[in-house]
Design a protein around this motif. Structure first.
Motif, PDB file in Angstrom:
ATOM      1  N   PHE A   1       8.214  -9.531  -1.536  1.00 45.14           N
ATOM      2  CA  PHE A   1       7.727  -8.904  -0.321  1.00 45.14           C
ATOM      3  C   PHE A   1       7.630  -7.427  -0.626  1.00 45.14           C
ATOM      4  CE2 PHE A   1       8.905  -6.507   3.515  1.00 45.14           C
ATOM      5  CZ  PHE A   1       7.834  -6.851   4.328  1.00 45.14           C
ATOM      6  N   ARG A   2       6.519  -6.794  -0.243  1.00 44.76           N
ATOM      7  CA  ARG A   2       6.338  -5.377  -0.560  1.00 44.76           C
ATOM      8  C   ARG A   2       6.114  -4.546   0.692  1.00 44.76           C
ATOM      9  NH1 ARG A   2       2.628  -6.122  -5.960  1.00 44.76           N
ATOM     10  NH2 ARG A   2       4.382  -6.587  -7.329  1.00 44.76           N
ATOM     11  N   VAL A   3       6.647  -3.323   0.652  1.00 42.82           N
ATOM     12  CA  VAL A   3       6.488  -2.349   1.724  1.00 42.82           C
ATOM     13  C   VAL A   3       5.826  -1.127   1.101  1.00 42.82           C
ATOM     14  CG1 VAL A   3       7.704  -0.850   3.350  1.00 42.82           C
ATOM     15  CG2 VAL A   3       8.572  -3.144   2.888  1.00 42.82           C
ATOM     16  N   THR A   4       4.766  -0.614   1.743  1.00 43.40           N
ATOM     17  CA  THR A   4       4.077   0.571   1.240  1.00 43.40           C
ATOM     18  C   THR A   4       4.459   1.774   2.089  1.00 43.40           C
ATOM     19  OG1 THR A   4       2.211  -0.768   0.495  1.00 43.40           O
ATOM     20  CG2 THR A   4       1.810   1.577   0.760  1.00 43.40           C
ATOM     21  N   LEU A   5       4.736   2.892   1.424  1.00 39.76           N
ATOM     22  CA  LEU A   5       5.116   4.128   2.099  1.00 39.76           C
ATOM     23  C   LEU A   5       4.140   5.226   1.717  1.00 39.76           C
ATOM     24  CD1 LEU A   5       7.130   6.004   3.630  1.00 39.76           C
ATOM     25  CD2 LEU A   5       8.281   6.311   1.438  1.00 39.76           C
ATOM     26  N   ASP A   6       3.601   5.906   2.722  1.00 40.81           N
ATOM     27  CA  ASP A   6       2.776   7.086   2.480  1.00 40.81           C
ATOM     28  C   ASP A   6       3.691   8.298   2.570  1.00 40.81           C
ATOM     29  OD1 ASP A   6       1.037   9.213   2.411  1.00 40.81           O
ATOM     30  OD2 ASP A   6      -0.320   8.429   3.935  1.00 40.81           O
ATOM     31  N   GLY A   7       4.033   8.877   1.435  1.00 41.83           N
ATOM     32  CA  GLY A   7       4.948  10.008   1.382  1.00 41.83           C
ATOM     33  C   GLY A   7       4.256  11.354   1.394  1.00 41.83           C
TER      34      GLY A   7
ATOM     35  N   ASN B   1       3.646  11.810  -2.374  1.00 45.48           N
ATOM     36  CA  ASN B   1       2.924  10.698  -2.993  1.00 45.48           C
ATOM     37  C   ASN B   1       2.502   9.703  -1.915  1.00 45.48           C
ATOM     38  OD1 ASN B   1       2.269   8.258  -4.334  1.00 45.48           O
ATOM     39  ND2 ASN B   1       3.587   8.785  -6.050  1.00 45.48           N
ATOM     40  N   SER B   2       1.220   9.376  -1.873  1.00 46.53           N
ATOM     41  CA  SER B   2       0.712   8.457  -0.847  1.00 46.53           C
ATOM     42  C   SER B   2       0.701   7.009  -1.308  1.00 46.53           C
ATOM     43  CB  SER B   2      -0.701   8.871  -0.435  1.00 46.53           C
ATOM     44  OG  SER B   2      -1.573   8.761  -1.549  1.00 46.53           O
ATOM     45  N   SER B   3       1.211   6.719  -2.495  1.00 44.07           N
ATOM     46  CA  SER B   3       1.095   5.373  -3.064  1.00 44.07           C
ATOM     47  C   SER B   3       2.432   4.759  -3.460  1.00 44.07           C
ATOM     48  CB  SER B   3       0.190   5.412  -4.297  1.00 44.07           C
ATOM     49  OG  SER B   3      -1.063   5.941  -3.973  1.00 44.07           O
ATOM     50  N   ILE B   4       3.486   4.953  -2.674  1.00 39.40           N
ATOM     51  CA  ILE B   4       4.801   4.408  -2.997  1.00 39.40           C
ATOM     52  C   ILE B   4       4.881   2.971  -2.481  1.00 39.40           C
ATOM     53  CG2 ILE B   4       7.290   4.648  -2.682  1.00 39.40           C
ATOM     54  CD1 ILE B   4       6.687   7.642  -1.997  1.00 39.40           C
ATOM     55  N   VAL B   5       5.275   2.050  -3.357  1.00 43.21           N
ATOM     56  CA  VAL B   5       5.435   0.652  -2.963  1.00 43.21           C
ATOM     57  C   VAL B   5       6.840   0.201  -3.340  1.00 43.21           C
ATOM     58  CG1 VAL B   5       4.610  -1.711  -3.287  1.00 43.21           C
ATOM     59  CG2 VAL B   5       2.982   0.176  -3.309  1.00 43.21           C
ATOM     60  N   VAL B   6       7.553  -0.403  -2.384  1.00 40.55           N
ATOM     61  CA  VAL B   6       8.888  -0.953  -2.623  1.00 40.55           C
ATOM     62  C   VAL B   6       8.759  -2.468  -2.598  1.00 40.55           C
ATOM     63  CG1 VAL B   6      11.255  -1.114  -1.786  1.00 40.55           C
ATOM     64  CG2 VAL B   6       9.993   1.031  -1.553  1.00 40.55           C
ATOM     65  N   SER B   7       9.348  -3.132  -3.584  1.00 34.99           N
ATOM     66  CA  SER B   7       9.245  -4.584  -3.721  1.00 34.99           C
ATOM     67  C   SER B   7      10.624  -5.238  -3.682  1.00 34.99           C
ATOM     68  CB  SER B   7       8.554  -4.925  -5.053  1.00 34.99           C
ATOM     69  OG  SER B   7       8.485  -6.319  -5.247  1.00 34.99           O
TER      70      SER B   7
END
Length: 168
Positions: free
Chosen positions: A27-33, A100-106
């Motif tokens: 499961f992945r969560v995307t964060l726009d930092g 960073n606009s492309s952070i993904v946590v898995s």
């Protein structure tokens, strides 16, 4: 016996429930930092039904889903215990995550062993209190811009006045 846990955590209300998680599922969560620095993925709670996978890896990518994922932590779900019994500690992203606009946590299941023992794992997990914290990048107030423009105007006026005196 297999214990079935509800999709809530005591005193917290609803949790995010993910069904039919098996070894290798994620499961992945995307964060726009954008505009953020010193980004922290805060600690959270997790639990699951008896058939859910026992061990997990928490990883991140700073280049969206196409990038390489770096493992931040691994954790084992507590076996057949009360709701919210497994707490995953927080971690701080490296400096490359700043702005960073492309952070993904898995969240990835890393075993076919079930929480309740045996295999293959294929059950529901519940995540609670997923959150990030960060500090905002410094953005000047409008009055700061006005002061800068005013200073430039004064320097320009003084320079123009001096040019006129020299020419006369």
């Amino acid at each position: 016996a297999t214990a079935a846990f509800p999709g809530t955590f005591s005193g917290q209300g609803q949790a995010l429930s993910l069904g039919n998680m098996a070894d290798g599922n994620y499961f992945r969560v995307t964060l726009d930092g954008t505009g953020l620095q010193n980004i922290v993925f805060n600690g959270f709670r997790i639990n699951g039904t008896g058939p859910a996978p026992l061990t997990w890896a928490l990883s991140y990518s700073l280049t969206a889903t196409t990038g390489t994922f770096t493992t931040a932590s691994t954790f084992t779900m507590s076996t057949l215990t009360a709701v919210g019994s497994t707490t995953v500690p927080s971690f701080t992203f490296p400096a490359g995550a700043d702005n960073n606009s492309s952070i993904v946590v898995s969240f990835m299941a890393t075993t076919s062993t079930k929480i309740g023992g045996g295999s293959p794992a294929n059950g529901v997990i519940h995540l609670d209190n997923l959150s990030f914290s960060a500090t905002a990048s410094a953005i000047p107030e409008p009055s700061t811009y006005a002061a800068i423009i005013g200073a430039i105007a004064l320097v320009g006026a003084a320079w123009q006045r001096r040019r006129r005196r020299i020419a006369a």
